[in-house]
Design a protein around this motif. Structure first.
Motif, PDB file in Angstrom:
ATOM      1  N   VAL A 209      -1.313  -2.967 -15.556  1.00  0.00           N
ATOM      2  CA  VAL A 209      -0.223  -2.667 -14.625  1.00  0.00           C
ATOM      3  C   VAL A 209       1.123  -2.746 -15.343  1.00  0.00           C
ATOM      4  O   VAL A 209       1.989  -1.881 -15.181  1.00  0.00           O
TER       5      VAL A 209
ATOM      6  N   ASN B 201       0.878  -1.170   0.000  1.00  0.00           N
ATOM      7  CA  ASN B 201       0.000   0.000   0.000  1.00  0.00           C
ATOM      8  C   ASN B 201       0.917   1.223   0.000  1.00  0.00           C
ATOM      9  O   ASN B 201       1.464   1.598   1.045  1.00  0.00           O
TER      10      ASN B 201
ATOM     11  N   VAL C  89      -3.168  -3.668  -9.795  1.00  0.00           N
ATOM     12  CA  VAL C  89      -3.864  -2.387  -9.988  1.00  0.00           C
ATOM     13  C   VAL C  89      -2.812  -1.333 -10.294  1.00  0.00           C
ATOM     14  O   VAL C  89      -1.672  -1.415  -9.827  1.00  0.00           O
ATOM     15  N   VAL C  90      -3.216  -0.322 -11.060  1.00  0.00           N
ATOM     16  CA  VAL C  90      -2.274   0.700 -11.512  1.00  0.00           C
ATOM     17  C   VAL C  90      -1.906   1.673 -10.399  1.00  0.00           C
ATOM     18  O   VAL C  90      -0.777   2.201 -10.375  1.00  0.00           O
ATOM     19  N   ASP C  91      -2.805   1.900  -9.463  1.00  0.00           N
ATOM     20  CA  ASP C  91      -2.567   2.882  -8.408  1.00  0.00           C
ATOM     21  C   ASP C  91      -1.277   2.583  -7.653  1.00  0.00           C
ATOM     22  O   ASP C  91      -1.039   1.453  -7.226  1.00  0.00           O
ATOM     23  N   GLY C  92      -0.444   3.612  -7.495  1.00  0.00           N
ATOM     24  CA  GLY C  92       0.767   3.491  -6.697  1.00  0.00           C
ATOM     25  C   GLY C  92       2.034   3.260  -7.479  1.00  0.00           C
ATOM     26  O   GLY C  92       3.134   3.364  -6.924  1.00  0.00           O
TER      27      GLY C  92
ATOM     28  N   LYS D  65       1.667   0.311 -17.582  1.00  0.00           N
ATOM     29  CA  LYS D  65       2.022   1.493 -16.809  1.00  0.00           C
ATOM     30  C   LYS D  65       3.461   1.403 -16.315  1.00  0.00           C
ATOM     31  O   LYS D  65       4.218   2.391 -16.382  1.00  0.00           O
TER      32      LYS D  65
ATOM     33  N   VAL E 283       0.458   4.398  -0.303  1.00  0.00           N
ATOM     34  CA  VAL E 283       0.054   5.546   0.508  1.00  0.00           C
ATOM     35  C   VAL E 283       0.546   5.364   1.942  1.00  0.00           C
ATOM     36  O   VAL E 283       1.077   6.283   2.569  1.00  0.00           O
TER      37      VAL E 283
ATOM     38  N   ASP F 297       3.477   5.055  -9.791  1.00  0.00           N
ATOM     39  CA  ASP F 297       4.310   6.260  -9.841  1.00  0.00           C
ATOM     40  C   ASP F 297       5.153   6.381  -8.574  1.00  0.00           C
ATOM     41  O   ASP F 297       6.323   6.764  -8.636  1.00  0.00           O
ATOM     42  N   GLN F 298       4.566   6.035  -7.441  1.00  0.00           N
ATOM     43  CA  GLN F 298       5.293   6.110  -6.186  1.00  0.00           C
ATOM     44  C   GLN F 298       6.380   5.046  -6.111  1.00  0.00           C
ATOM     45  O   GLN F 298       7.461   5.283  -5.576  1.00  0.00           O
TER      46      GLN F 298
END
Length: 250
Positions: free
Chosen positions: A187, A116, A145-148, A190, A118, A150-151
């Protein structure tokens, strides 16, 4: 930007071999011996996940596997995965070419989710710097999933390993498998845009590897344990590695 790779790498996870050995606390099946057969058959590396309770791979296995690679297969690699507490890092960084960081709790039976970003970025940042300062490739285990992503790139990781459990679990439903594959592909696309290496692992098999490679031809490495060792019980380790390598070459 990462393009298609010349060879999709196969890293053989030996944890299941160690589970069988530990049932009787005897030296067979021999973890190093089975690793030797896999590497000699063309596997590109060995993966292990040493857990704090040593319920499968033992800490004492790590120098023996490192010695096998250094002495007999210097072009192959040692990938060690695990939760990056200080004890794990002290151990893994001594032996690994690549370390895959997973957010597992000590009592998990297997890795079943990614980081996670975040919540975990502040924890991961100094860990990644520590490993990069030691010239170790760092891979982050991520959900499909694509979220995260970039981090993950901003933290300095070299790449990601996509958790393919939902894809593997959909073996009995073409519709579910297609949807899961589409998620993995998004994913991977990205990550490619971000310049991250793309690894994949969990419940991969000979039948489901070909669609994965077709969708993600820039796949860098797959780490496979359970499905590969299950096949090895039927076909033998050497033939099984050849079967998986052929599936990766589609």
């Amino acid at each position: 930007m990462i393009g298609a790779v010349d060879d999709n790498k196969l890293s053989v996870n030996l944890n299941a071999i160690a589970v069988l050995r530990n049932r009787r606390n005897l030296p067979w099946p021999n973890v190093v011996g089975m690793g030797r057969i896999a590497l000699d058959a063309g596997a590109d590396g060995i993966t292990v996940h040493p857990r704090p309770d040593q319920r499968h791979i033992r800490f004492t296995d790590l120098p023996d596997i490192r010695r096998l690679i250094d002495d007999e297969f210097p072009n192959q690699e040692f990938n060690i995965e695990g939760y990056p507490d200080d004890a794990f890092l002290d151990l893994a960084e001594t032996y690994a070419n690549q370390i895959t960081l997973v957010p597992d709790s000590p009592d998990q039976s297997t890795s079943d989710h990614g980081w996670n970003f975040v919540k975990d970025s502040a924890f991961l940042k100094p860990v990644i710097k520590r490993l990069k300062d030691r010239s170790i490739r760092v891979i982050l285990f991520v959900n499909p999933v694509v979220d995260g992503l970039d981090q993950a790139k901003a933290l300095g990781a070299d790449g990601i390993e996509i958790y393919t459990g939902p894809y593997g679990d959909a073996y009995d439903s073409d519709k579910k498998q297609l949807l899961a594959l589409e998620a993995v592909t998004l994913v991977a696309e990205k990550a490619k845009q971000l310049g991250l290496l793309v690894n994949a692992g969990h419940d991969l098999t000979v039948p489901n590897l070909a669609p994965l490679v077709k969708n993600v031809p820039w796949l860098y490495e797959v780490s496979i344990g359970h499905g590969l060792i299950a096949d090895a019980l039927e076909h033998g380790m050497r033939e099984t590695v050849l079967r998986f390598k052929r599936a990766l070459a589609i």
